[in-house]
Motif scaffolding. Structure first.
Motif, PDB file in Angstrom:
ATOM      1  N   ARG A   1       9.645  19.318  49.447  1.00  0.00           N
ATOM      2  CA  ARG A   1      10.953  19.837  49.863  1.00  0.00           C
ATOM      3  C   ARG A   1      10.803  20.454  51.247  1.00  0.00           C
ATOM      4  NH1 ARG A   1      15.668  20.745  47.434  1.00  0.00           N
ATOM      5  NH2 ARG A   1      14.776  20.054  45.462  1.00  0.00           N
ATOM      6  N   VAL A   2      11.556  19.921  52.204  1.00  0.00           N
ATOM      7  CA  VAL A   2      11.410  20.328  53.591  1.00  0.00           C
ATOM      8  C   VAL A   2      12.654  21.094  54.046  1.00  0.00           C
ATOM      9  CG1 VAL A   2      11.053  19.528  55.951  1.00  0.00           C
ATOM     10  CG2 VAL A   2      10.003  18.296  54.055  1.00  0.00           C
ATOM     11  N   PRO A   3      12.497  22.321  54.548  1.00  0.00           N
ATOM     12  CA  PRO A   3      13.652  23.054  55.073  1.00  0.00           C
ATOM     13  C   PRO A   3      14.079  22.496  56.424  1.00  0.00           C
ATOM     14  CG  PRO A   3      11.645  24.320  55.378  1.00  0.00           C
ATOM     15  CD  PRO A   3      11.254  23.101  54.592  1.00  0.00           C
ATOM     16  N   LEU A   4      15.383  22.457  56.653  1.00  0.00           N
ATOM     17  CA  LEU A   4      15.911  22.026  57.940  1.00  0.00           C
ATOM     18  C   LEU A   4      17.363  22.438  58.027  1.00  0.00           C
ATOM     19  CD1 LEU A   4      16.727  18.217  57.948  1.00  0.00           C
ATOM     20  CD2 LEU A   4      16.174  19.422  55.875  1.00  0.00           C
ATOM     21  N   LEU A   5      17.922  22.378  59.197  1.00  0.00           N
ATOM     22  CA  LEU A   5      19.348  22.607  59.408  1.00  0.00           C
ATOM     23  C   LEU A   5      19.886  21.408  60.170  1.00  0.00           C
ATOM     24  CD1 LEU A   5      19.431  26.390  60.411  1.00  0.00           C
ATOM     25  CD2 LEU A   5      20.192  25.385  58.252  1.00  0.00           C
ATOM     26  N   LYS A   6      20.741  20.647  59.501  1.00  0.00           N
ATOM     27  CA  LYS A   6      21.224  19.404  60.104  1.00  0.00           C
ATOM     28  C   LYS A   6      22.639  19.125  59.618  1.00  0.00           C
ATOM     29  CE  LYS A   6      20.000  14.515  60.614  1.00  0.00           C
ATOM     30  NZ  LYS A   6      19.003  13.474  60.310  1.00  0.00           N
ATOM     31  N   ALA A   7      23.522  18.757  60.533  1.00  0.00           N
ATOM     32  CA  ALA A   7      24.898  18.437  60.168  1.00  0.00           C
ATOM     33  C   ALA A   7      24.943  17.146  59.364  1.00  0.00           C
ATOM     34  CB  ALA A   7      25.757  18.317  61.423  1.00  0.00           C
ATOM     35  N   THR A   8      25.786  17.117  58.349  1.00  0.00           N
ATOM     36  CA  THR A   8      25.987  15.909  57.551  1.00  0.00           C
ATOM     37  C   THR A   8      27.437  15.874  57.076  1.00  0.00           C
ATOM     38  OG1 THR A   8      25.126  14.598  55.706  1.00  0.00           O
ATOM     39  CG2 THR A   8      25.293  16.973  55.370  1.00  0.00           C
TER      40      THR A   8
ATOM     41  N   VAL B   1      19.300   9.109  58.555  1.00  0.00           N
ATOM     42  CA  VAL B   1      17.849   9.156  58.469  1.00  0.00           C
ATOM     43  C   VAL B   1      17.277   8.218  59.519  1.00  0.00           C
ATOM     44  CG1 VAL B   1      15.852   8.652  57.025  1.00  0.00           C
ATOM     45  CG2 VAL B   1      17.859   9.765  56.023  1.00  0.00           C
ATOM     46  N   ASN B   2      16.651   8.809  60.525  1.00  0.00           N
ATOM     47  CA  ASN B   2      16.107   8.006  61.635  1.00  0.00           C
ATOM     48  C   ASN B   2      17.149   7.050  62.199  1.00  0.00           C
ATOM     49  OD1 ASN B   2      13.541   9.206  61.615  1.00  0.00           O
ATOM     50  ND2 ASN B   2      12.817   7.825  60.023  1.00  0.00           N
ATOM     51  N   GLU B   3      18.327   7.622  62.468  1.00  0.00           N
ATOM     52  CA  GLU B   3      19.442   6.918  63.110  1.00  0.00           C
ATOM     53  C   GLU B   3      20.078   5.854  62.215  1.00  0.00           C
ATOM     54  OE1 GLU B   3      18.184   5.493  66.903  1.00  0.00           O
ATOM     55  OE2 GLU B   3      17.733   7.494  67.662  1.00  0.00           O
TER      56      GLU B   3
ATOM     57  N   LYS C   1       9.783   9.184  52.784  1.00  0.00           N
ATOM     58  CA  LYS C   1       9.090   8.929  54.048  1.00  0.00           C
ATOM     59  C   LYS C   1       9.641   9.833  55.153  1.00  0.00           C
ATOM     60  CE  LYS C   1       7.876   5.175  57.223  1.00  0.00           C
ATOM     61  NZ  LYS C   1       8.008   3.729  57.520  1.00  0.00           N
ATOM     62  N   TYR C   2      10.960  10.023  55.154  1.00  0.00           N
ATOM     63  CA  TYR C   2      11.593  10.871  56.157  1.00  0.00           C
ATOM     64  C   TYR C   2      11.185  12.335  55.988  1.00  0.00           C
ATOM     65  CZ  TYR C   2      15.408  13.024  58.859  1.00  0.00           C
ATOM     66  OH  TYR C   2      16.140  13.761  59.753  1.00  0.00           O
ATOM     67  N   THR C   3      11.111  12.808  54.726  1.00  0.00           N
ATOM     68  CA  THR C   3      10.712  14.201  54.500  1.00  0.00           C
ATOM     69  C   THR C   3       9.273  14.443  54.958  1.00  0.00           C
ATOM     70  OG1 THR C   3      10.041  13.782  52.194  1.00  0.00           O
ATOM     71  CG2 THR C   3      12.309  14.497  52.566  1.00  0.00           C
ATOM     72  N   PHE C   4       8.396  13.458  54.746  1.00  0.00           N
ATOM     73  CA  PHE C   4       7.019  13.614  55.215  1.00  0.00           C
ATOM     74  C   PHE C   4       6.973  13.627  56.745  1.00  0.00           C
ATOM     75  CE2 PHE C   4       5.692  12.711  50.913  1.00  0.00           C
ATOM     76  CZ  PHE C   4       4.517  13.428  50.808  1.00  0.00           C
ATOM     77  N   GLN C   5       7.822  12.833  57.353  1.00  0.00           N
ATOM     78  CA  GLN C   5       7.904  12.834  58.814  1.00  0.00           C
ATOM     79  C   GLN C   5       8.327  14.211  59.322  1.00  0.00           C
ATOM     80  OE1 GLN C   5      10.496   9.771  60.518  1.00  0.00           O
ATOM     81  NE2 GLN C   5      11.119  11.203  62.109  1.00  0.00           N
ATOM     82  N   LEU C   6       9.362  14.781  58.689  1.00  0.00           N
ATOM     83  CA  LEU C   6       9.823  16.116  59.072  1.00  0.00           C
ATOM     84  C   LEU C   6       8.737  17.156  58.852  1.00  0.00           C
ATOM     85  CD1 LEU C   6      13.425  16.059  57.522  1.00  0.00           C
ATOM     86  CD2 LEU C   6      12.847  15.929  59.958  1.00  0.00           C
TER      87      LEU C   6
ATOM     88  N   GLU D   1       6.098  17.053  61.525  1.00  0.00           N
ATOM     89  CA  GLU D   1       6.588  17.634  62.775  1.00  0.00           C
ATOM     90  C   GLU D   1       6.569  19.153  62.705  1.00  0.00           C
ATOM     91  OE1 GLU D   1      10.422  15.876  63.206  1.00  0.00           O
ATOM     92  OE2 GLU D   1       9.635  13.912  63.821  1.00  0.00           O
ATOM     93  N   GLN D   2       6.934  19.693  61.549  1.00  0.00           N
ATOM     94  CA  GLN D   2       6.935  21.153  61.386  1.00  0.00           C
ATOM     95  C   GLN D   2       5.518  21.709  61.349  1.00  0.00           C
ATOM     96  OE1 GLN D   2       9.380  21.976  57.954  1.00  0.00           O
ATOM     97  NE2 GLN D   2      11.193  21.072  58.872  1.00  0.00           N
ATOM     98  N   MET D   3       4.589  20.938  60.747  1.00  0.00           N
ATOM     99  CA  MET D   3       3.212  21.409  60.626  1.00  0.00           C
ATOM    100  C   MET D   3       2.517  21.477  61.979  1.00  0.00           C
ATOM    101  SD  MET D   3       2.007  19.526  57.128  1.00  0.00           S
ATOM    102  CE  MET D   3       0.291  19.933  57.397  1.00  0.00           C
ATOM    103  N   LYS D   4       2.985  20.720  62.960  1.00  0.00           N
ATOM    104  CA  LYS D   4       2.396  20.787  64.295  1.00  0.00           C
ATOM    105  C   LYS D   4       2.565  22.187  64.887  1.00  0.00           C
ATOM    106  CE  LYS D   4       3.376  15.934  65.383  1.00  0.00           C
ATOM    107  NZ  LYS D   4       4.176  15.030  66.232  1.00  0.00           N
ATOM    108  N   LYS D   5       3.578  22.913  64.380  1.00  0.00           N
ATOM    109  CA  LYS D   5       3.895  24.231  64.934  1.00  0.00           C
ATOM    110  C   LYS D   5       3.133  25.340  64.220  1.00  0.00           C
ATOM    111  CE  LYS D   5       8.554  22.524  65.910  1.00  0.00           C
ATOM    112  NZ  LYS D   5       9.993  22.693  65.625  1.00  0.00           N
ATOM    113  N   ILE D   6       2.431  24.980  63.108  1.00  0.00           N
ATOM    114  CA  ILE D   6       1.691  26.002  62.347  1.00  0.00           C
ATOM    115  C   ILE D   6       0.459  26.447  63.129  1.00  0.00           C
ATOM    116  CG2 ILE D   6       0.391  26.460  60.227  1.00  0.00           C
ATOM    117  CD1 ILE D   6       2.219  24.551  58.773  1.00  0.00           C
TER     118      ILE D   6
END
Length: 214
Positions: A99-106, A160-162, A201-206, A209-214
Motif C-alpha cells: 500500500r503506497v501513500p500518494l496524493l493524486k487527482a482522480t 496509470v502511467n498515462e 506494478k504501478y504501486t511498486f514503481q511508486l 520512487e519514494q524509497m529513493k528519498k529515504i
C-alpha cells in the motif's frame, strides 16, 4: 538488525543512477552474495569493484532494503557479480499488497448498489473529482466531498502511467476529515488479473520512487 534468510533464485533490484536493474541470487556463502549481472530493458549496468548500491530484496509478501558493495566477479556458465552481505536491513512491507501513500487527482462515480453498470454508458460529466490518498493491488483510499455510504460501489477512472484504468471499488471504511470531506477505504471488486497486475506494478514503481528519498 532485521534477519533475512536469503535464498538462491530470489529476486533483487539494484538502484544505480536513479534507475532500478533486475537480478537474482545465484549463490550464497559466508562472505558474499553472488548475483547475475543486473539488467534493465536489455541493458546491463557496469559495476566496478567497490561500487556501493541500494538493493531491494523480494521475499514472498515482504520487501527488504539494504546497502551493499561490489567485492568481485566470477564466471560460472554466466557472468556473476559478488556483493557484500548487508550490515543493516530495513523491512519495507508485510502485506499481501503493498500500500503506497500518494496524493493524486482522480475521478469517480458512485454506482451505489449497481456495480455492473457499463462504464461506456456513463457521460464524462457524471464523474466527480476525488483525491487518491493511497493505492494497492487490493484497493485504495480516496477523499471526496460528496457523501458515500458503507458498501456503495464506486467506479474510478485511474490514470496509470498515462493510461486510463476503469475499476470498481466497494466502500469498506468511511470517515470524515477535519474539513468535512469523506475519506473512503475501497476494496477492488470485479478486477481481472491483468488489470490488478498493472496496478501492482504501478504501486511498486511508486514505492521505488519514494524509497529513493529515504
Amino acid at each position: 538488525m532485521v534477519k533475512v534468510d536469503f535464498a538462491i533464485n530470489k529476486k533483487l533490484e539494484i538502484l544505480v543512477d536513479e534507475k532500478y536493474y533486475n537480478t537474482n541470487i545465484q549463490d550464497l556463502t559466508e562472505e558474499y552474495i553472488a548475483i547475475s549481472i543486473p539488467i534493465n530493458a536489455g541493458q546491463y549496468v557496469p559495476l566496478s569493484k567497490g561500487t556501493i548500491m541500494d538493493i531491494i530484496y523480494y521475499e514472498e509478501e515482504n520487501l527488504y532494503k539494504f546497502k551493499s558493495s561490489v567485492i568481485g566477479r566470477k564466471f560460472e556458465n554466466i557472468p556473476i557479480l559478488l556483493i557484500s552481505k548487508p550490515k543493516e536491513i530495513i523491512k519495507i512491507q508485510r502485506r499481501k499488497y503493498v500500500r503506497v501513500p500518494l496524493l493524486k487527482a482522480t475521478k469517480y462515480k458512485n454506482l451505489k448498489n449497481q456495480p455492473n453498470i457499463n462504464p461506456k454508458t456513463i457521460e464524462k460529466s457524471e464523474f466527480l473529482r476525488a483525491v487518491l490518498v493511497d493505492l494497492s493491488g487490493g484497493g485504495m483510499k480516496v477523499r471526496v466531498s460528496e457523501e458515500i455510504k458503507m458498501n456503495d460501489f464506486i467506479l474510478l477512472d485511474l490514470v496509470v502511467n498515462e493510461e486510463d484504468i476503469i475499476i470498481v471499488g466497494q466502500a469498506k471504511r468511511i470517515q470524515k476529515d477535519d474539513e468535512g470531506r469523506f475519506v473512503c477505504g475501497l476494496s477492488f471488486e470485479f478486477v481481472d488479473s491483468p488489470t490488478r497486475e498493472r496496478i501492482i506494478k504501478y504501486t511498486f514503481q511508486l514505492m521505488r520512487e519514494q524509497m529513493k528519498k529515504i
